[in-house]
Scaffold this active site. Structure first.
Site, short mmCIF file in Angstrom:
data_model
loop_
_atom_site.label_atom_id
_atom_site.label_comp_id
_atom_site.label_asym_id
_atom_site.label_seq_id
_atom_site.Cartn_x
_atom_site.Cartn_y
_atom_site.Cartn_z
N GLU A 123 5.96 -0.60 -4.24
CA GLU A 123 6.41 -1.63 -4.63
C GLU A 123 5.66 -1.54 -5.75
OE1 GLU A 123 7.98 -4.43 -1.43
OE2 GLU A 123 5.87 -3.56 -0.81
N GLU A 145 7.62 0.45 5.77
CA GLU A 145 7.03 -0.72 6.51
C GLU A 145 7.97 -1.12 7.92
OE1 GLU A 145 5.86 -1.59 2.48
OE2 GLU A 145 7.52 -0.74 3.29
#
Length: 727
Positions: A123, A145
């Site tokens: 990210e 995730e």
């Protein structure tokens, strides 16, 4: 030169060329994580960059660690409560505000990824204008995730949707949590370039800054539109309803909230501006981290796995070692798979069978795996040839000379295994580690066949070996600490995950999965429709449906294990108690001649080795039509409970020596549903905790029999307010 920034975990390195390198380097951890110290550091360096943007030509974000960035600090996320949820929510928005400032500085920002950039690490990279990845085997990028019950909430959903479009972001990056190797990441567009070494990594980053002084994110360019359009576009709107159906089919209806949250965040976020999409991400993450499923998955798939792989089960004070040359006895599917795993790790292998032709067939198994990998671009011809050259097929025991480890994988019969070891011991190194790949036979009995029982240990591999990560190390009553340490090191050397258990018939994994199989078949005995039984297993989250798995193992195997157990119980003076599943298995074998997939007929029909539908005779001979409309959740819970209760018994009996081993072994070895976090985490997280689990176990015992009777350990821990933990 610039003075150091007021930052603990990000080092500021300026140069005379007005390029600033931000080096991620947490002094308190071996890997960088998105903890409170990092968030403070990120704010500090981004504020400093913003005040100097007029003098900057560019920014490089890199790392001093082996990995670029390990992601969010899962210790913080697992600890979130309703009282602290607001602070967690705000911390996430704070990170996104800082990254948003970074990508809108007005100068090119490049991520120089010297290692794995997963989750929060990727990210950060997404907030850069260009991504260069070091091309090395351990490097991976992606947003995994969802495999921890989470969603990417550091801007990962929002930015990938704007990079790839809603559908492609979901299917390529978000819903599977795939971790891309460098070549795959480049082909899929997750990175822009790869570099061969560290100097080239830096050079490519600087070259981008030189060539793109006005770099901006695509979504910050006037007129930007999300690839494929937003959900109000008719063409995209028509495809969206298929996505929930896709993951429902993939998950079998199991209770996984994260994929649904990812889908919602992607679709909702595509319809609003960037900052609002960031808020939507954070709201969905907050809801997930408050839920039990996410806490379960973080515990089992991260903390317990890390405990196991860090060597908690390895004897302390014993020097580490490596195996140079291993003798694999038996070239069937298991032996061939073990040989491949060892050769892949760079170990020379002598693969022995009763004939050289049989041994050569075992080596050909590796060749087949490698040919598929070559076609898929996952290996090269040179690497394939080098691996195969490390496997020597033979029928001559003298070729075992110099082997410093033996892994026996012959037929599951004590006499056959004993003969294999007696022959091998004459030729291998005098201090060779002696390992038996057995799934059920007690190590104490097998050790009687060798001259050095203190060097003898069980290594239970799982099929197919090249795909299954787990190895169950079985310590016999005479196994010495040196042998245990050497076995542990060997399992890690070949890239597998070891759990350590004590000797017992069936050990942990085979014993507990047997309870699952028996319970599914017992449901048939009760008259439940076979399709209902299979659906209940899928709804509970099992990756393999229970009757299908029975066919894969063959029905004769559980019957043979049952008879061995019966003989052992009666020899010890005990009374054997039949299981409701026994009569079904016996009828399938004796009356109908259906023994499983290998025979072309079991609970399912097969054609040319391919599984077809359930055998219609199951309904004719076993199904009670009055049981239509059975409670799928209740049936699935029976499967979960019967395994969990036996795992507690294994802990009470000393077969299991750690909670982490129980959880990791159940997740990686026997397909206990991933959403539970493992067999004992499931007990901890059951509604009402251990007291709630105990109450439900007693209800099941009263209705279905003593196989659901709660062990004394569970009763005592529930009364004391305890949970299953190694701390």
């Amino acid at each position: 030169m610039d003075t150091p920034a007021p930052s603990r975990t990000i080092r500021w390195e300026g140069d005379d060329d007005h390029v600033v390198t931000l080096v991620l380097d947490d002094p308190d951890q071996s890997a960088n994580t998105m903890n409170a110290a990092f968030i403070d550091s990120l704010d500090a360096v981004v504020d400093r960059l913003a005040t100097r943007r007029d003098t900057l030509r560019g920014v490089i974000v890199t790392s001093a660690k082996k990995t670029f960035f390990a992601g969010g600090d899962l210790r913080d996320l697992i600890a979130v409560t309703p009282e602290t949820a607001g602070r967690s929510f705000e911390a996430g928005l704070r990170v996104k505000r800082a990254l948003r400032t970074l990508e809108t500085l007005g100068v090119p920002v490049v991520a120089a990824l010297g290692g794995a950039a997963l989750g929060g690490g990727y990210e950060i990279a997404l907030a850069c204008h260009h991504r260069v990845l070091l091309d090395r085997p351990s490097a991976r990028v992606g947003l995994p995730e969802v495999t921890f019950g989470l969603l990417p909430a550091g801007g990962g959903v929002t930015r990938t949707v704007r990079m790839f479009g809603v559908t492609e972001a979901l299917t390529k990056v978000l819903l599977d949590g795939r971790r891309y190797a460098p070549a795959e990441a480049l082909a899929a567009g997750l990175v822009d370039e790869t570099a061969a070494d560290a100097s080239e990594l830096t050079a490519r980053a600087r070259a981008f800054i030189d060539a793109h002084p006005d770099a901006r994110q695509p979504w910050d360019v006037a007129g930007f539109r999300i690839p494929g359009g937003t959900p109000d576009r008719p063409e995209l709107a028509a495809t969206l309803p298929a996505l929930p159906a896709l993951f429902r089919e993939r998950l079998g209806g199991a209770p996984y909230p994260a994929p649904r949250a990812v889908l919602a965040a992607a679709v909702e976020g595509a319809q609003v501006d960037l900052d609002t999409a960031f808020v939507i991400e954070s709201r969905h993450l907050t809801e997930l981290v408050l839920g039990q499923t996410t806490k379960n998955m973080i515990q089992g798939h991260f903390f317990d796995l890390r405990t196991v792989e860090s060597g908690a089960g390895r004897p302390r004070g014993v020097p580490s070692g490596t195996v140079r040359k291993v003798a694999v006895l038996g070239a069937g599917m298991m032996g061939a798979g073990i040989a491949h795993a060892c050769a892949r790790a760079g170990i020379d292998v002598v693969l022995k069978d009763t004939t050289r032709e049989a041994a050569a067939r075992g080596r050909a198994h590796s060749a087949g795996i490698l040919e598929r990998a070559l076609r898929q671009g996952r290996t090269t011809e040179a690497d394939r040839d080098a691996l195969l050259a490390r496997i020597t097929p033979t029928a001559d025991p003298e070729e075992l000379a110099g082997c410093d480890a033996v892994i026996e994988a012959v037929f599951e019969d004590p006499a056959v295994k004993g003969e294999a070891f007696r022959e091998a011991e004459k030729h291998v190194a005098a201090d060779a580690l002696l390992c038996s790949n057995t799934s059920t036979l007690p190590i104490a009995g097998l050790a009687e066949a060798v001259r050095r029982p203190d060097d003898f240990i069980g290594l239970h591999f799982f099929s197919p070996v090249h795909r299954m990560r787990l190895v169950e190390i079985v310590k016999g009553p005479r196994t010495g600490p040196l042998a245990l340490a050497r076995a542990f090191d060997l399992v890690r050397q070949i890239g597998k995950t070891p759990i350590v258990v004590n000797d017992s018939r069936g050990f942990f994994t085979s014993r507990v999965i047997g309870r699952f199989l028996d319970e599914g078949v017992a449901m048939l005995a009760e008259g439940h429709d076979p399709a209902t039984v299979e659906q209940a297993a899928a709804r509970a989250g099992y990756p393999a449906k229970v009757l299908a798995l029975m066919d894969e193992l063959t029905l004769t195997l559980p019957r043979r294990i049952r008879e061995e157990n019966r003989a052992a119980v009666e020899k010890a003076g005990g009374t054997w108690r039949p299981h409701p599943a026994d009569a079904v298995v016996d009828r399938m074998i004796d009356e109908f001649g259906r023994t499983g997939r290998a025979a072309g007929a079991g609970f399912y029909d097969y054609r040319d080795g391919r599984r077809g539908g359930l055998w219609p005779g199951l309904r004719e001979h076993f199904t009670d039509p009055a049981l239509n409309g059975a409670d799928l959740t209740g049936l699935g819970e029976r499967m979960l409970f019967v395994e969990a209760l036996d795992a507690v018994r294994c802990l009470a009996e000393g077969v299991l020596v750690s909670v982490a081993d129980a959880n990791v072994g159940s997740l990686l070895g026997i397909g206990f549903p991933a959403w539970t976090g493992g067999v004992l985490t499931y007990v901890n997280g059951y509604p009402g905790g251990l007291p709630g689990f105990l109450t439900r176990a007693r209800e099941l015992r009263d209705r279905h029999g003593d196989r659901f009777a709660p062990p004394d350990l569970l009763v005592r821990m529930a009364a004391n307010g305890e949970t299953f933990t190694d701390r």
